[in-house]
Design a protein around this motif. Structure first.
Motif, PDB file in Angstrom:
ATOM      1  N   PHE A  20      30.630 -15.442  17.309  1.00  0.00           N
ATOM      2  CA  PHE A  20      30.043 -14.744  16.103  1.00  0.00           C
ATOM      3  C   PHE A  20      29.525 -16.575  15.501  1.00  0.00           C
ATOM      4  O   PHE A  20      30.863 -17.141  15.656  1.00  0.00           O
ATOM      5  CB  PHE A  20      30.386 -14.046  15.491  1.00  0.00           C
ATOM      6  CG  PHE A  20      30.011 -12.737  16.183  1.00  0.00           C
ATOM      7  CD1 PHE A  20      28.538 -11.549  15.974  1.00  0.00           C
ATOM      8  CD2 PHE A  20      30.984 -11.738  17.204  1.00  0.00           C
ATOM      9  CE1 PHE A  20      28.885 -10.770  16.201  1.00  0.00           C
ATOM     10  CE2 PHE A  20      31.076 -10.346  17.261  1.00  0.00           C
ATOM     11  CZ  PHE A  20      29.636 -10.390  16.930  1.00  0.00           C
ATOM     12  N   ASP A  21      28.745 -17.007  14.844  1.00  0.00           N
ATOM     13  CA  ASP A  21      28.152 -18.084  13.907  1.00  0.00           C
ATOM     14  C   ASP A  21      28.925 -17.989  13.098  1.00  0.00           C
ATOM     15  O   ASP A  21      29.372 -17.329  12.663  1.00  0.00           O
ATOM     16  CB  ASP A  21      27.089 -17.700  14.206  1.00  0.00           C
ATOM     17  CG  ASP A  21      26.363 -19.397  13.513  1.00  0.00           C
ATOM     18  OD1 ASP A  21      26.620 -20.044  12.125  1.00  0.00           O
ATOM     19  OD2 ASP A  21      25.825 -20.599  14.112  1.00  0.00           O
ATOM     20  N   ALA A  22      30.033 -19.176  13.291  1.00  0.00           N
ATOM     21  CA  ALA A  22      30.989 -19.055  11.883  1.00  0.00           C
ATOM     22  C   ALA A  22      30.278 -19.493  10.737  1.00  0.00           C
ATOM     23  O   ALA A  22      31.414 -18.589   9.508  1.00  0.00           O
ATOM     24  CB  ALA A  22      31.762 -20.466  11.809  1.00  0.00           C
ATOM     25  N   LYS A  23      29.374 -19.526  10.197  1.00  0.00           N
ATOM     26  CA  LYS A  23      28.620 -19.850   9.319  1.00  0.00           C
ATOM     27  C   LYS A  23      27.274 -18.061   8.582  1.00  0.00           C
ATOM     28  O   LYS A  23      27.873 -17.579   8.020  1.00  0.00           O
ATOM     29  CB  LYS A  23      27.414 -21.214   9.539  1.00  0.00           C
ATOM     30  CG  LYS A  23      26.662 -20.896   7.498  1.00  0.00           C
ATOM     31  CD  LYS A  23      26.062 -22.051   7.648  1.00  0.00           C
ATOM     32  CE  LYS A  23      25.826 -22.529   5.804  1.00  0.00           C
ATOM     33  NZ  LYS A  23      24.547 -24.260   5.958  1.00  0.00           N
ATOM     34  N   THR A  24      26.889 -17.948   9.502  1.00  0.00           N
ATOM     35  CA  THR A  24      25.485 -16.634   9.349  1.00  0.00           C
ATOM     36  C   THR A  24      25.889 -15.364   9.943  1.00  0.00           C
ATOM     37  O   THR A  24      25.835 -14.480   9.474  1.00  0.00           O
ATOM     38  CB  THR A  24      24.134 -16.849  10.440  1.00  0.00           C
ATOM     39  OG1 THR A  24      24.431 -16.982  11.780  1.00  0.00           O
ATOM     40  CG2 THR A  24      23.975 -18.684   9.569  1.00  0.00           C
ATOM     41  N   GLY A  25      27.310 -15.218  10.691  1.00  0.00           N
ATOM     42  CA  GLY A  25      27.690 -14.446  10.966  1.00  0.00           C
ATOM     43  C   GLY A  25      27.273 -13.907  12.571  1.00  0.00           C
ATOM     44  O   GLY A  25      27.213 -12.690  12.244  1.00  0.00           O
ATOM     45  N   SER A  26      25.807 -13.706  12.605  1.00  0.00           N
ATOM     46  CA  SER A  26      25.209 -13.895  13.808  1.00  0.00           C
ATOM     47  C   SER A  26      25.896 -14.118  15.949  1.00  0.00           C
ATOM     48  O   SER A  26      26.599 -14.704  15.508  1.00  0.00           O
ATOM     49  CB  SER A  26      23.122 -14.082  13.763  1.00  0.00           C
ATOM     50  OG  SER A  26      23.908 -16.017  14.371  1.00  0.00           O
ATOM     51  N   GLU A  27      25.495 -12.748  16.126  1.00  0.00           N
ATOM     52  CA  GLU A  27      25.959 -12.814  17.252  1.00  0.00           C
ATOM     53  C   GLU A  27      25.222 -14.295  17.960  1.00  0.00           C
ATOM     54  O   GLU A  27      24.473 -14.047  18.192  1.00  0.00           O
ATOM     55  CB  GLU A  27      25.607 -11.878  17.882  1.00  0.00           C
ATOM     56  CG  GLU A  27      26.115 -11.755  19.982  1.00  0.00           C
ATOM     57  CD  GLU A  27      26.267 -10.181  19.916  1.00  0.00           C
ATOM     58  OE1 GLU A  27      26.397 -10.598  21.379  1.00  0.00           O
ATOM     59  OE2 GLU A  27      25.470  -9.163  19.285  1.00  0.00           O
ATOM     60  N   LEU A  28      26.048 -14.737  19.170  1.00  0.00           N
ATOM     61  CA  LEU A  28      25.945 -16.046  19.874  1.00  0.00           C
ATOM     62  C   LEU A  28      25.488 -15.766  20.821  1.00  0.00           C
ATOM     63  O   LEU A  28      26.861 -15.279  21.527  1.00  0.00           O
ATOM     64  CB  LEU A  28      26.273 -17.067  19.521  1.00  0.00           C
ATOM     65  CG  LEU A  28      26.540 -17.721  17.816  1.00  0.00           C
ATOM     66  CD1 LEU A  28      27.798 -19.278  18.264  1.00  0.00           C
ATOM     67  CD2 LEU A  28      25.517 -17.875  18.269  1.00  0.00           C
ATOM     68  N   ALA A  29      24.557 -15.867  21.457  1.00  0.00           N
ATOM     69  CA  ALA A  29      24.211 -15.983  23.229  1.00  0.00           C
ATOM     70  C   ALA A  29      24.674 -16.780  24.675  1.00  0.00           C
ATOM     71  O   ALA A  29      25.133 -18.000  23.592  1.00  0.00           O
ATOM     72  CB  ALA A  29      22.722 -15.896  23.920  1.00  0.00           C
ATOM     73  N   ASN A  30      25.245 -16.005  25.268  1.00  0.00           N
ATOM     74  CA  ASN A  30      25.508 -17.648  26.853  1.00  0.00           C
ATOM     75  C   ASN A  30      24.365 -19.301  26.399  1.00  0.00           C
ATOM     76  O   ASN A  30      23.597 -18.839  26.738  1.00  0.00           O
ATOM     77  CB  ASN A  30      25.810 -17.125  27.854  1.00  0.00           C
ATOM     78  CG  ASN A  30      26.046 -18.377  28.787  1.00  0.00           C
ATOM     79  OD1 ASN A  30      27.614 -18.813  28.383  1.00  0.00           O
ATOM     80  ND2 ASN A  30      26.265 -18.118  29.704  1.00  0.00           N
ATOM     81  N   GLY A  31      25.407 -19.649  25.436  1.00  0.00           N
ATOM     82  CA  GLY A  31      24.589 -21.565  26.010  1.00  0.00           C
ATOM     83  C   GLY A  31      23.852 -21.036  24.649  1.00  0.00           C
ATOM     84  O   GLY A  31      23.027 -22.646  24.693  1.00  0.00           O
ATOM     85  N   ALA A  32      24.655 -20.777  23.715  1.00  0.00           N
ATOM     86  CA  ALA A  32      23.886 -21.089  22.562  1.00  0.00           C
ATOM     87  C   ALA A  32      24.341 -22.784  21.532  1.00  0.00           C
ATOM     88  O   ALA A  32      25.284 -23.046  22.512  1.00  0.00           O
ATOM     89  CB  ALA A  32      23.986 -19.934  21.447  1.00  0.00           C
ATOM     90  N   ILE A  33      23.234 -22.871  20.852  1.00  0.00           N
ATOM     91  CA  ILE A  33      24.291 -23.665  20.136  1.00  0.00           C
ATOM     92  C   ILE A  33      24.781 -23.376  18.636  1.00  0.00           C
ATOM     93  O   ILE A  33      23.938 -22.987  18.048  1.00  0.00           O
ATOM     94  CB  ILE A  33      22.473 -24.858  19.636  1.00  0.00           C
ATOM     95  CG1 ILE A  33      22.872 -25.609  21.024  1.00  0.00           C
ATOM     96  CG2 ILE A  33      23.327 -26.040  18.759  1.00  0.00           C
ATOM     97  CD1 ILE A  33      21.222 -26.776  21.231  1.00  0.00           C
TER      98      ILE A  33
END
Length: 684
Positions: free
Chosen positions: A470-483
Motif C-alpha cells: 500500500f502507498d505510504a502516503k495515500t494508502g491505496s493498494e499498489l500493483a506489481n510494478g507500480a511507482i
C-alpha cells in the motif's frame, strides 16, 4: 448683440444636455448589463452551492448507511393462563386451548441484525457476525403488593413444564431454553424470584455462544409466575375470610437466530481424511481436573465405542508435518469444525445403564479452566474447550461451551462448532459417564463414575503466499510494478506463516555507465514501511508451499528507474539511457515518449525506435501544441470578459454618434444665425 449671445448660450446648453444624456444612457446600459451579469453569477453560485450541499447530504447518508451498528428488536410474545396448578404450556405453532391473557413483559434482542424472516413458524434473525444479547422488561402491572387487585405472589413449585428447577419458582422465574430442531429443548439459563425486588428489567441477562450462532439455534424464553386476587369474602368456622382466586401464567417467546456468514457452509464429507482427533480418546486418571491417562480395557463402560467424531470442512488441502495436522485454506475458504454425535447420551452404546451425567464440579487442568485455586464450574453434560496460540507462543483465553453434548443432541447429522482463521488451535472435549453396574432388585446400589477426554491440536495456514503493498502516503493498494514516490507499506493480511525477503537496488555510475547495484537485502515484517529510494523486489514463501510470490515496486523520482519499472523489465537500464540520449524523455508515469514529426507520440516500451531531435526540442513542441490548443479553445468559446468589452465598444460608438449629431445641429443653428445677421445689416 444680445440675441447673438443668447443663441450661443442656447447652442452650448443644447450640446451639454445632449452629451450628458448620451453619457447617462450609456451608464444606464452598462449598469443594466452589469446587473444581469451579476444576477447570472449569483444564480450559478447558488446552483453550485445547492449541488454541493446535495452532494454532501448524499455522502453523509452513504456514510451513515455504511456504518455497522447494533440493532435492538422486540420479539413478539404471548401470555397464557395455565390450567390446573401445573406450569405446563403449549409448544410453538400448535393450536392450543390455553386461554390467552394480556402480556406485560417484553423480550428485546440486540446485535448486528441484518436479516429478518421466518423459520418454520417463528421469527428468524440473521446476524452479520458476533452474538446476540437478551434483555427482559416488565411493566410492573402485577408486582407483589398488599392489595385486593391481582398481584404476583411467591410460589413453592419446583417444576416447570416437566423441568426440575434447582430453586422454587418464587415470585417469578425466567427460563431460557435452546434447541437445534425446535422440538427437543435444553435449559441454557434460569433465574428465580425475578420480581421479588420489583425490578422491571434484566439487561443483557444472556449472550449467545459461537456454536449457537454458527449452527443456528431456536430459543424459547418462558416467564412463569403465580398471582392472587381477592374476589370477596367467605364465611368459615373461624369467621370471615378473604375469598382468594389463584392463577398461574406463562409468557412465551420463540425465535430462531443464526450467523449469516456461516449459514451457507457445506457439511464436510464424513470420511477418515476429514477427521480431526481420531484415536485421541482417553480415560483420565483423575475425575477432577481431567488429568492423566488410563487405558480403556474390556471392563471399561467406554470400551469399543466412540461418543462422536470431529470433522473439518471448507479447506483446500490437509497435510501432516512434524506429527501435526495442517489445514490449508485458499482465498474464499472458510475453515469450519463440525461434530457428529453418534450416541444417545441417555443410553450410550444402546445400553441404558451408561449415561452422560452432569459434572457440576468440573475443571480442566490442561486449559486451566476455571482460573484460581480449587475453583470449579458446572461443566454440564460434556464441555468443549477451544483455544488459540498467539504469535508470541502464549495461548489466548479459551472458548468454553458447557453442555456441549446436549447442544449436539438432535436429529441433525452434524453440529457446526466454529469458524477458524489462520493460526494454531487446541481442542478438548471433557465428559463424565455414570455406569449402573451392580443392581439389587432392579436398583443400582453402587454406581460407577468415570471421566473421559478427547484432545487434539491442529494448524490452519494459507495455501497461497499472497501479500499486499500500500502507498505510504495515500494508502491505496499498489500493483506489481507500480511507482510509489513516497514509499510503501507491507501488509501480510494477517498471515502467520509467510516468510518475506526483500532487496533494494539503486543506479550507480560504473566504468560502462549506469548500472543496478544492490544496496540492501533482508527479511521484512508485517506493517513495515519502506521510503528509501530504489527498486524493491519483495518475495514471499510459506512453510507449507514450494511456490514463491514476487513483486517489484519503485520508490523515488528517477526517470530512468521509473521507465525501467514501467517496461516490466523488458528494457535494460542501458537501453533506456540510450533512448533518452537520442531525444526521448520519460513521462510522469514512467512511459517513454519518443520524438515525432507530427507531435508527441507515446509508444509502448517494447520495440521503441528513436527519432531525430533532442528531448528539449520535443518538450518545446509539446508546449507550443498546448499554447495552440489554448488559443483555439479561447477563440471557439468567448469569455464573459470579451462580452463586457463588446458592451463598452457599443457604448463608445453611441456617444460618438450623439456627439456628431449634436455638432451637425449646432452647425445648422450657427449657419442660420449668420444668415439672419446678414439680412439685418442689409436692411439698415
Amino acid at each position: 448683440m444680445i440675441c447673438g449671445k443668447w443663441k450661443e448660450l442656447s447652442v452650448a446648453a443644447l450640446f451639454f444636455f445632449l452629451t450628458m444624456g448620451a453619457i447617462n444612457a450609456c451608464a444606464y446600459a452598462n449598469e443594466k448589463a452589469a446587473s444581469i451579469e451579476s444576477a447570472t453569477e449569483i444564480e450559478e453560485s447558488e446552483k453550485y452551492l445547492s449541488e454541493t450541499e446535495t452532494e454532501r447530504d448524499l455522502q453523509g447518508k452513504k456514510s451513515a448507511d455504511n456504518q455497522s451498528t447494533e440493532i435492538i428488536r422486540n420479539v413478539e410474545g404471548k401470555t397464557y393462563q395455565l390450567k390446573d396448578d401445573k406450569y405446563e404450556f403449549p409448544e410453538t405453532g400448535e393450536k392450543s386451548d390455553f386461554k390467552e391473557s394480556e402480556i406485560h413483559g417484553n423480550l428485546a434482542i440486540k446485535g448486528e441484525i441484518s436479516d429478518i424472516g421466518k423459520k418454520k413458524t417463528v421469527p428468524s434473525y440473521g446476524v452479520d457476525g458476533g452474538h446476540l444479547s437478551f434483555s427482559y422488561y416488565y411493566d410492573g402491572t402485577m408486582f407483589p403488593k398488599n392489595t385486593k387487585d391481582e398481584h404476583i405472589v411467591s410460589d413453592k413449585s419446583e417444576q416447570v413444564d416437566g423441568i426440575e428447577l434447582d430453586h422454587k419458582v418464587g415470585e417469578g422465574t425466567l427460563l431460557l431454553q435452546t434447541s437445534k430442531d425446535g422440538k427437543i429443548w435444553y435449559t441454557a439459563w434460569e433465574k428465580g424470584n425475578v420480581f421479588s425486588k420489583k425490578e422491571n428489567n434484566l439487561n443483557n441477562f444472556y449472550q449467545t455462544t459461537d456454536i449457537q450462532m454458527t449452527s443456528g439455534c431456536y430459543y424459547r424464553l418462558a416467564v412463569v409466575y403465580k398471582t392472587e386476587e381477592i374476589t370477596g369474602e367467605k364465611r368459615s368456622f373461624f369467621g370471615k375470610r378473604d375469598k382468594i382466586k389463584e392463577r398461574r401464567y406463562v409468557e412465551l417467546y420463540y425465535f430462531y437466530a443464526y450467523d449469516i456468514n456461516a449459514e451457507n457452509l457445506q457439511e464436510p464429507e464424513q470420511v477418515n481424511e476429514n477427521v480431526l482427533g481420531a484415536d485421541s480418546l482417553v480415560r483420565t486418571k483423575k475425575i477432577k481436573g481431567y488429568q492423566g491417562k488410563k487405558k480403556i480395557t474390556g471392563v471399561d463402560p467406554h470400551y469399543g465405542w466412540t461418543m462422536g467424531n470431529f470433522y473439518v470442512g471448507g479447506f483446500s488441502d490437509i497435510l501432516s508435518k512434524d506429527g501435526e495436522q495442517v489445514i490449508l485454506k485458499d482465498t474464499g475458504d472458510q475453515v469450519s469444525l463440525w461434530f457428529d454425535l453418534k450416541q444417545n447420551i441417555d443410553k450410550c452404546n444402546n445400553d441404558d445403564r451408561i449415561t452422560v451425567v452432569d459434572d457440576t464440579e468440573g475443571r480442566d487442568d490442561g486449559f486451566q479452566v476455571p482460573a484460581g485455586v480449587d475453583q470449579f464450574m458446572d461443566f454440564g453434560r460434556g464441555t468443549l474447550l477451544i483455544r488459540k496460540k498467539n504469535p508470541s507462543g502464549e495461548y489466548g483465553k479459551p472458548q468454553i461451551y458447557t453442555n456441549f453434548l446436549i447442544a449436539s443432541a438432535s436429529t441433525d447429522a452434524l453440529t457446526k462448532v466454529c469458524l477458524f482463521e489462520e493460526g494454531e488451535y487446541e481442542v478438548a472435549l471433557d465428559y463424565k459417564l455414570k455406569y449402573d453396574k451392580i443392581e439389587v432388585f432392579g436398583k443400582t446400589i453402587v454406581p460407577k463414575y468415570s471421566c473421559y477426554r478427547i484432545y487434539f491440536k491442529f494448524k490452519v495456514a494459507n495455501a497461497n503466499n499472497m501479500f499486499f503493498l500500500f502507498d505510504a502516503k495515500t494508502g491505496s493498494e499498489l500493483a506489481n510494478g507500480a511507482i510509489a514516490p513516497d514509499g510503501f507499506q507491507l501488509n501480510l493480511a494477517g498471515s502467520k506463516y509467510l516468510h518475506i525477503h526483500y532487496k533494494r537496488e539503486v543506479l550507480t555510475d560504473g566504468y560502462d555507465g549506469l548500472t543496478e547495484d544492490v544496496r540492501h537485502s533482508g527479511s521484512a515484517e508485517d506493517g513495515e514501511v519502506f521510503t528509501d529510494e530504489g527498486i524493491y523486489t519483495i518475495s514471499s514463501r510459506s512453510d507449507y508451499s514450494d511456490s514463491v510470490t514476487e513483486k517489484k515496486i519503485y520508490v523515488g523520482t528517477n526517470n530512468i528507474l521509473k521507465a525501467y519499472m514501467k517496461s516490466g523489465g523488458s528494457l535494460t537500464i542501458a537501453q533506456i539511457k540510450s533512448m533518452i540520449d537520442k531525444g526521448a524523455f520519460v513521462a510522469e508515469d514512467g512511459t517513454i515518449v519518443q520524438p515525432d514529426l507530427t507531435g508527441i507520440q507515446e509508444t509502448d516500451t517494447e520495440g521503441i525506435s528513436s527519432e531525430e531531435g533532442t528531448g528539449s526540442e520535443i518538450r518545446g513542441k509539446a508546449v507550443r501544441m498546448e499554447e495552440t490548443l489554448s488559443v483555439e479553445e479561447g477563440a471557439a468559446k468567448p469569455s464573459k470578459k470579451s462580452s463586457t468589452e463588446q458592451n463598452s465598444f457599443d457604448d463608445l460608438f453611441f456617444i460618438i454618434l450623439i456627439s456628431v449629431l449634436a455638432a451637425v445641429v449646432i452647425a445648422l443653428i450657427l449657419s442660420f444665425g449668420k444668415k439672419g445677421n446678414r439680412h439685418g445689416h442689409s436692411g439698415e
